[in-house]
Design a protein around this motif. Structure first.
Motif, PDB file in Angstrom:
ATOM      1  N   LYS A 106       0.863  -1.735  -0.360  1.00 47.23           N
ATOM      2  CA  LYS A 106      -0.244   0.239  -0.309  1.00 47.23           C
ATOM      3  C   LYS A 106       0.743   1.039   0.103  1.00 47.23           C
ATOM      4  O   LYS A 106       0.186   2.045  -0.483  1.00 47.23           O
ATOM      5  CB  LYS A 106      -0.470   0.246   1.400  1.00 47.23           C
ATOM      6  CG  LYS A 106      -1.503  -1.111   1.301  1.00 47.23           C
ATOM      7  CD  LYS A 106      -3.277  -0.471   0.458  1.00 47.23           C
ATOM      8  CE  LYS A 106      -4.145  -1.647   0.629  1.00 47.23           C
ATOM      9  NZ  LYS A 106      -4.884  -2.523  -0.118  1.00 47.23           N
ATOM     10  N   ARG A 258      -9.863  -8.041  11.060  1.00 44.44           N
ATOM     11  CA  ARG A 258      -8.627  -8.362  10.889  1.00 44.44           C
ATOM     12  C   ARG A 258      -7.577  -7.841  11.431  1.00 44.44           C
ATOM     13  O   ARG A 258      -7.226  -5.999  11.942  1.00 44.44           O
ATOM     14  CB  ARG A 258      -8.678  -7.953   9.193  1.00 44.44           C
ATOM     15  CG  ARG A 258      -9.221  -9.213   8.486  1.00 44.44           C
ATOM     16  CD  ARG A 258      -9.122  -7.878   6.758  1.00 44.44           C
ATOM     17  NE  ARG A 258      -9.598  -8.895   6.213  1.00 44.44           N
ATOM     18  CZ  ARG A 258     -10.668  -8.640   4.544  1.00 44.44           C
ATOM     19  NH1 ARG A 258      -9.597  -7.847   4.524  1.00 44.44           N
ATOM     20  NH2 ARG A 258     -10.978  -9.480   3.684  1.00 44.44           N
ATOM     21  N   GLU A 260      -5.117  -5.649  11.652  1.00 40.75           N
ATOM     22  CA  GLU A 260      -4.822  -4.441  10.402  1.00 40.75           C
ATOM     23  C   GLU A 260      -3.389  -4.024  10.969  1.00 40.75           C
ATOM     24  O   GLU A 260      -3.870  -3.635  12.050  1.00 40.75           O
ATOM     25  CB  GLU A 260      -5.384  -3.933  10.145  1.00 40.75           C
ATOM     26  CG  GLU A 260      -6.840  -4.385   9.401  1.00 40.75           C
ATOM     27  CD  GLU A 260      -6.804  -4.646   7.417  1.00 40.75           C
ATOM     28  OE1 GLU A 260      -5.501  -4.620   7.366  1.00 40.75           O
ATOM     29  OE2 GLU A 260      -7.503  -4.769   7.272  1.00 40.75           O
ATOM     30  N   PHE A 268     -12.618   3.761   8.196  1.00 43.38           N
ATOM     31  CA  PHE A 268     -12.462   3.017   6.984  1.00 43.38           C
ATOM     32  C   PHE A 268     -11.698   1.569   6.893  1.00 43.38           C
ATOM     33  O   PHE A 268     -11.631   0.546   6.414  1.00 43.38           O
ATOM     34  CB  PHE A 268     -11.439   3.901   5.803  1.00 43.38           C
ATOM     35  CG  PHE A 268     -11.215   3.444   4.970  1.00 43.38           C
ATOM     36  CD1 PHE A 268     -11.976   3.692   4.011  1.00 43.38           C
ATOM     37  CD2 PHE A 268      -9.531   2.651   4.449  1.00 43.38           C
ATOM     38  CE1 PHE A 268     -11.016   3.168   2.437  1.00 43.38           C
ATOM     39  CE2 PHE A 268      -9.218   2.698   3.602  1.00 43.38           C
ATOM     40  CZ  PHE A 268     -10.422   3.094   2.687  1.00 43.38           C
ATOM     41  N   ARG A 269     -10.712   1.750   7.499  1.00 43.94           N
ATOM     42  CA  ARG A 269      -9.941   0.381   8.274  1.00 43.94           C
ATOM     43  C   ARG A 269      -9.567  -0.213   9.344  1.00 43.94           C
ATOM     44  O   ARG A 269      -9.641   0.666  10.089  1.00 43.94           O
ATOM     45  CB  ARG A 269      -8.988   0.411   7.363  1.00 43.94           C
ATOM     46  CG  ARG A 269      -7.800  -1.017   7.338  1.00 43.94           C
ATOM     47  CD  ARG A 269      -6.133  -1.113   6.956  1.00 43.94           C
ATOM     48  NE  ARG A 269      -6.843  -0.025   5.593  1.00 43.94           N
ATOM     49  CZ  ARG A 269      -6.885  -0.517   4.396  1.00 43.94           C
ATOM     50  NH1 ARG A 269      -6.951  -1.948   4.446  1.00 43.94           N
ATOM     51  NH2 ARG A 269      -7.014  -0.146   3.135  1.00 43.94           N
ATOM     52  N   SER A 270     -10.313  -0.585   9.867  1.00 39.70           N
ATOM     53  CA  SER A 270     -10.587  -1.301  11.368  1.00 39.70           C
ATOM     54  C   SER A 270      -9.933  -2.967  11.761  1.00 39.70           C
ATOM     55  O   SER A 270     -10.109  -2.917  10.820  1.00 39.70           O
ATOM     56  CB  SER A 270     -12.096  -0.793  11.873  1.00 39.70           C
ATOM     57  OG  SER A 270     -13.449  -1.121  11.678  1.00 39.70           O
ATOM     58  N   GLU A 342     -10.608   2.029  -2.196  1.00 40.12           N
ATOM     59  CA  GLU A 342     -11.112   0.601  -2.176  1.00 40.12           C
ATOM     60  C   GLU A 342     -12.688   0.679  -1.338  1.00 40.12           C
ATOM     61  O   GLU A 342     -13.016   1.455  -0.194  1.00 40.12           O
ATOM     62  CB  GLU A 342     -10.695  -0.457  -2.420  1.00 40.12           C
ATOM     63  CG  GLU A 342     -11.594  -1.706  -2.017  1.00 40.12           C
ATOM     64  CD  GLU A 342     -10.721  -3.305  -2.374  1.00 40.12           C
ATOM     65  OE1 GLU A 342      -9.506  -3.122  -2.385  1.00 40.12           O
ATOM     66  OE2 GLU A 342     -11.206  -4.345  -1.974  1.00 40.12           O
ATOM     67  N   LEU A 343     -13.784   0.388  -1.814  1.00 47.93           N
ATOM     68  CA  LEU A 343     -14.878   0.498  -0.765  1.00 47.93           C
ATOM     69  C   LEU A 343     -15.574  -1.223  -1.663  1.00 47.93           C
ATOM     70  O   LEU A 343     -16.614  -1.973  -0.528  1.00 47.93           O
ATOM     71  CB  LEU A 343     -16.503   1.802  -2.066  1.00 47.93           C
ATOM     72  CG  LEU A 343     -18.070   1.022  -1.474  1.00 47.93           C
ATOM     73  CD1 LEU A 343     -18.077   1.264  -0.266  1.00 47.93           C
ATOM     74  CD2 LEU A 343     -18.361   2.270  -2.133  1.00 47.93           C
ATOM     75  N   GLY A 386     -17.230  -3.304   2.309  1.00 48.74           N
ATOM     76  CA  GLY A 386     -18.171  -3.427   2.848  1.00 48.74           C
ATOM     77  C   GLY A 386     -19.110  -2.708   3.773  1.00 48.74           C
ATOM     78  O   GLY A 386     -19.739  -1.282   2.886  1.00 48.74           O
ATOM     79  N   ARG A 389     -17.279   0.339   5.774  1.00 47.49           N
ATOM     80  CA  ARG A 389     -16.538   1.595   4.900  1.00 47.49           C
ATOM     81  C   ARG A 389     -18.060   1.889   3.789  1.00 47.49           C
ATOM     82  O   ARG A 389     -17.891   3.023   4.072  1.00 47.49           O
ATOM     83  CB  ARG A 389     -15.977   0.388   4.145  1.00 47.49           C
ATOM     84  CG  ARG A 389     -14.347   1.566   3.653  1.00 47.49           C
ATOM     85  CD  ARG A 389     -13.675   0.701   2.670  1.00 47.49           C
ATOM     86  NE  ARG A 389     -12.888   0.044   3.745  1.00 47.49           N
ATOM     87  CZ  ARG A 389     -11.556  -0.747   2.832  1.00 47.49           C
ATOM     88  NH1 ARG A 389     -11.793  -0.220   1.926  1.00 47.49           N
ATOM     89  NH2 ARG A 389     -10.901  -0.801   4.164  1.00 47.49           N
TER      90      ARG A 389
HETATM   91  P1  ATP Z   1      -7.837  -2.470   1.375  1.00 50.28           P
HETATM   92  O1  ATP Z   1      -7.790  -3.678  -0.120  1.00 50.28           O
HETATM   93  O2  ATP Z   1      -9.052  -1.707   1.271  1.00 50.28           O
HETATM   94  O3  ATP Z   1      -7.420  -3.918   2.242  1.00 50.28           O
HETATM   95  P2  ATP Z   1      -8.980  -6.002   0.415  1.00 50.28           P
HETATM   96  O4  ATP Z   1      -8.781  -5.703  -0.450  1.00 50.28           O
HETATM   97  O5  ATP Z   1      -8.969  -6.336   1.595  1.00 50.28           O
HETATM   98  O6  ATP Z   1      -9.027  -4.184   0.675  1.00 50.28           O
HETATM   99  P3  ATP Z   1     -11.403  -7.423   0.604  1.00 50.28           P
HETATM  100  O7  ATP Z   1     -10.766  -8.418   1.031  1.00 50.28           O
HETATM  101  O8  ATP Z   1     -11.672  -7.735  -0.986  1.00 50.28           O
HETATM  102  O9  ATP Z   1     -10.224  -6.319   1.008  1.00 50.28           O
HETATM  103  O10 ATP Z   1     -13.142  -6.848   1.283  1.00 50.28           O
HETATM  104  C1  ATP Z   1     -14.038  -6.226   0.682  1.00 50.28           C
HETATM  105  C2  ATP Z   1     -14.259  -5.574   1.073  1.00 50.28           C
HETATM  106  O11 ATP Z   1     -14.446  -5.543   3.173  1.00 50.28           O
HETATM  107  C3  ATP Z   1     -13.133  -4.526   1.353  1.00 50.28           C
HETATM  108  O12 ATP Z   1     -13.502  -3.824  -0.184  1.00 50.28           O
HETATM  109  C4  ATP Z   1     -13.362  -3.205   1.648  1.00 50.28           C
HETATM  110  O13 ATP Z   1     -14.709  -2.368   1.553  1.00 50.28           O
HETATM  111  C5  ATP Z   1     -13.724  -3.961   3.011  1.00 50.28           C
HETATM  112  N1  ATP Z   1     -12.256  -4.089   3.981  1.00 50.28           N
HETATM  113  C6  ATP Z   1     -11.681  -5.232   3.854  1.00 50.28           C
HETATM  114  N2  ATP Z   1     -10.674  -4.507   5.280  1.00 50.28           N
HETATM  115  C7  ATP Z   1     -11.432  -3.558   5.871  1.00 50.28           C
HETATM  116  C8  ATP Z   1     -11.289  -3.580   6.629  1.00 50.28           C
HETATM  117  N3  ATP Z   1     -10.152  -4.067   7.683  1.00 50.28           N
HETATM  118  N4  ATP Z   1     -11.963  -2.232   7.826  1.00 50.28           N
HETATM  119  C9  ATP Z   1     -13.164  -2.041   7.057  1.00 50.28           C
HETATM  120  N5  ATP Z   1     -13.250  -2.702   5.653  1.00 50.28           N
HETATM  121  C10 ATP Z   1     -12.436  -4.003   5.444  1.00 50.28           C
END
Ligand code: ATP
Length: 516
Positions: A106, A258, A260, A268-270, A342-343, A386, A389
Motif C-alpha cells: 500500500k 483482521r 490490520e 475505513f480500515r478497522s 476501495e469500497l 464493506g 466502509r
Molecule cells: P483493502 O485493499 O482496502 O485492504 P481488501 O482488498 O483487503 O481491502 P477485501 O478482502 O476485498 O478487501 O474485502 C472486501 C471489502 O471489505 C473491501 O472492499 C472493504 O470495503 C471491506 N474491508 C476489507 N478490510 C476492511 C477493514 N479492515 N476495515 C473495514 N472494511 C474492510
C-alpha cells in the motif's frame, strides 16, 4: 455551498459522529481500544438500513440468490484450504527513520533511482532525521526547512508513506487472523506441561515456536477474516436444500476480523468490521458475462443512494495485483477526502475455492446440470463490499454545510431509505393539545414500521437544525391550526420547503416519499 472534499472534512464527520450518536470510540472511558468503534443509536440505525437495502437488493429481489448466516468461528481446516492460514498475511515494513510500520503493497510507489524529498513535522525533526541517516546509512542529505533532499529510491519500488524515506527494514509477513482457542483444554496449560516435562528443552527459537504451535494446534480457532468462505463450504447444502440451479448466488453479511497493521481513516480500515458478500456460481465459459453483469449491478447500487454518483469509479486490477487464482478483479472505488480508495471488490475467483475445499475436505463438490446433462465445478463471481466502509462513504457523501440567514447549516443529506430517523414529529409548543396530536401521529408511523421520533425540546428552528444534522428527511410540525383543520406542516430537509398536508394522509404521504 457544499463542503469541499478535504481531510478537514473527516475531522468534522468524526466529531459529528460522536456528538450526535453515530460512532463512538470503543471503550472510550478506558482510553479507547485501537481501531475499535461502537455504533451509537443513530449509527446502528444507519448501518442496519444500509445492510437491509443490500439484502433486499441482492437476496429478496433476485430469485437466483439466497442468503445464509454462518458462524464466525469455522473449522480451522477451512483457513488452511483457503490459504488464509499460510497466506493471509501482509508484507510489513518499518521505516528506519520515522519508525512508521506500514504495508509494502500500500506504500507510495517510487522508481529505482528516483530523486526523493523526505519531509518531517518541523525543522527540528528534519535535523534529527538528517543526523540519523548520516550516522546509520552514511548518506549525507541537504536540509531545507522540514525537507531533506538528495536521497534516491532503491529498487524495491516504494518509500515510507509518512516521511518518504527509502531507508526501510526488510519485508516481514504478518498473519492478519485473530487466533483463539476452543474447548476445555487450556493451550497455555498444555505448553506449560510440555516445558515441565522437558520436551521443549534445547530447541532454537524457530523450533520452539513451531513446537508450541503444534501443541496449541488442536484447540486453535480463528475469527473469520472474510464472510466468503462459508458460502463455498456450504455450497452443496444450500444448492441441495433449496434445489438451486446454477447460475445462482449465496449471499451473506456480517462481522469479519483482521488484525490490520495500519488502521486508518476512522472506520475505513478497522480490525472488526462488517462485510456484505455474495458468491455467484456459474458455468465456466459464462463467467465473463456474469462478471460484467455484477460490476454494473453493484456500481448502480452504490450510486442509487448517493448525492454525488460521480465520486464512484471502477479500477481494474492489473496482473501484478491479481491473486494467483483470480481471472480478473475490479474495485469500486470512492473519492474519499484523502483520495480514491476501495469500497468493494468484484472478482472472478474461477473454480479455485470449490476445488480447494473439495481437496482439503475430501467432499465431492460439483454440480450436475439436469438440462445439459453436464457435470462441472462452477466458477465464482464475488462482489465483496464493506458495510462499515459503505457507511463511511454515505456519511461523507451526505455531509453538507450551507449558509442560511447568515448561519452555517450542517445537513446530512442521507437517502431517505438510509436515514436513521425517517420523520420527526414536532409540536410547535407543549400545550393546547399539540403534544397529543403529535404523539398520535408518531404512533401511527411506528405502527406502519416507519421510524418516527417525537421531539418537543427547544425552539422549532433549533429542532429543525438538529434533525438536519442527523439527516432526518422529513419534519412534521403540529401547530395551532392542526386541531381545527386537521393539517400539519411538512418540512423537507434538503430544500427546507414547507407545505401543509392532512394529518389523515400523513403516514401514506411519507411512506410514498420514502419509497420514491
Ligand atoms: P483493502 O485493499 O482496502 O485492504 P481488501 O482488498 O483487503 O481491502 P477485501 O478482502 O476485498 O478487501 O474485502 C472486501 C471489502 O471489505 C473491501 O472492499 C472493504 O470495503 C471491506 N474491508 C476489507 N478490510 C476492511 C477493514 N479492515 N476495515 C473495514 N472494511 C474492510
Amino acid at each position: 455551498m457544499s463542503t469541499p472534499n478535504t481531510p478537514d472534512l473527516m475531522q468534522k464527520i468524526v466529531s459529528l459522529c460522536k456528538r450526535r450518536g453515530f460512532v463512538f470510540q470503543s471503550s472510550e472511558i478506558y482510553g479507547g481500544l485501537k481501531s475499535a468503534y461502537d455504533y451509537g443509536p443513530l449509527g446502528a440505525e444507519l448501518k442496519r438500513n444500509l445492510m437491509t437495502e443490500w439484502w433486499k437488493d441482492m437476496v429478496h429481489a433476485r430469485e437466483n440468490v439466497v442468503g445464509i448466516d454462518a458462524s464466525i468461528i469455522m473449522h480451522p481446516r477451512v483457513w488452511e484450504a483457503s490459504g488464509h492460514l499460510s497466506g493471509f498475511s501482509d508484507p510489513l515494513v518499518d521505516c528506519k527513520v520515522c519508525k512508521e510500520r506500514f504495508r509494502a503493497d500500500k506504500a507510495p510507489r517510487a522508481e529505482a533511482g528516483q530523486a526523493l524529498t523526505l519531509t518531517y513535522a518541523d525543522k527540528g525533526a528534519a535535523k534529527v532525521a538528517e543526523e540519523l541517516i548520516a550516522k546509520q546509512f552514511g548518506v549525507t542529505l541537504t536540509r531545507d526547512g522540514k525537507d531533506l533532499k538528495g536521497a534516491v529510491a532503491g529498487d524495491r519500488g516504494y518509500v515510507c508513506p509518512v516521511c518518504g524515506s527509502p531507508f526501510l527494514s526488510d519485508e516481514r509477513q504478518f498473519n492478519l487472523m485473530f487466533k483463539s482457542s476452543i474447548g476445555p483444554v487450556d493451550p497455555l496449560g498444555a505448553v506449560a506441561a510440555a516445558i515441565e516435562a522437558g520436551t521443549l528443552g534445547g530447541l532454537t527459537g524457530r523450533e520452539l515456536r513451531s513446537a508450541i504451535e503444534e501443541i496449541t494446534k488442536p484447540t486453535a480457532v480463528y475469527l473469520r477474516p472474510e464472510t466468503a468462505q462459508a458460502m463455498f463450504v456450504q455450497f452443496l447444502n444450500v444448492q441441495q436444500s433449496m434445489s438451486m440451479k446454477v447460475p445462482f448466488g449465496i449471499a451473506q453479511m456480517g462481522k469479519s476480523f483482521r488484525n490490520e497493521i495500519t488502521v486508518e481513516h476512522f472506520i475505513f480500515r478497522s480490525c472488526e468490521f462488517e462485510q456484505m458478500e455474495m458468491e455467484f456460481f456459474c458455468e465456466p465459459g459464462t463467467d465473463d458475462e456474469w462478471m460484467d453483469f455484477w460490476c454494473k449491478a453493484r456500481m448502480e447500487w452504490w450510486q442509487r443512494y448517493a448525492n454525488e454518483p460521480g465520486k464512484f469509479r471502477f479500477r481494474a486490477h492489473d496482473k501484478s495485483e491479481l491473486a494467483h487464482y483470480a481471472k480478473g478483479c475490479f474495485d469500486i472505488e470512492y473519492d474519499y477526502p484523502w483520495g480514491w480508495g476501495e469500497l468493494e471488490g468484484i472478482a472472478n475467483r474461477t473454480d479455485y475455492d470449490l476445488k480447494k475445499h473439495a481437496q482439503y475436505s475430501g467432499a465431492k463438490i460439483d454440480y450436475f446440470d439436469p438440462t445439459t446433462q453436464k457435470r462441472f465445478v462452477p466458477y465464482v463471481i464475488e462482489p465483496a463490499a464493506g458495510a462499515t466502509r459503505g457507511l463511511l462513504v454515505y456519511l461523507i457523501d451526505a455531509y453538507h454545510e450551507e449558509e442560511v440567514n447568515g448561519e452555517i447549516r450542517v445537513v446530512l443529506r442521507f437517502h431517505p431509505r438510509l436515514a436513521p430517523i425517517k420523520v420527526a414529529v414536532l409540536p410547535l409548543v407543549k400545550k393546547e393539545g399539540m403534544p397529543e396530536i403529535a404523539r398520535d401521529l408518531v404512533n401511527a408511523f411506528l405502527k406502519r414500521g416507519i421510524n418516527a421520533k417525537y421531539d418537543e425540546q427547544h425552539a422549532i428552528g433549533k429542532r429543525y437544525r438538529r434533525h438536519d444534522e442527523i439527516g432526518t428527511p422529513f419534519c412534521l410540525t403540529v401547530d395551532g391550526e392542526s386541531a381545527a383543520d386537521g393539517t400539519v406542516t411538512l418540512r423537507d430537509r434538503d430544500t427546507m420547503e414547507q407545505r401543509r398536508i392532512s394529518i389523515a394522509n400523513a403516514v401514506d404521504e411519507i411512506e410514498a416519499l420514502l419509497r420514491a
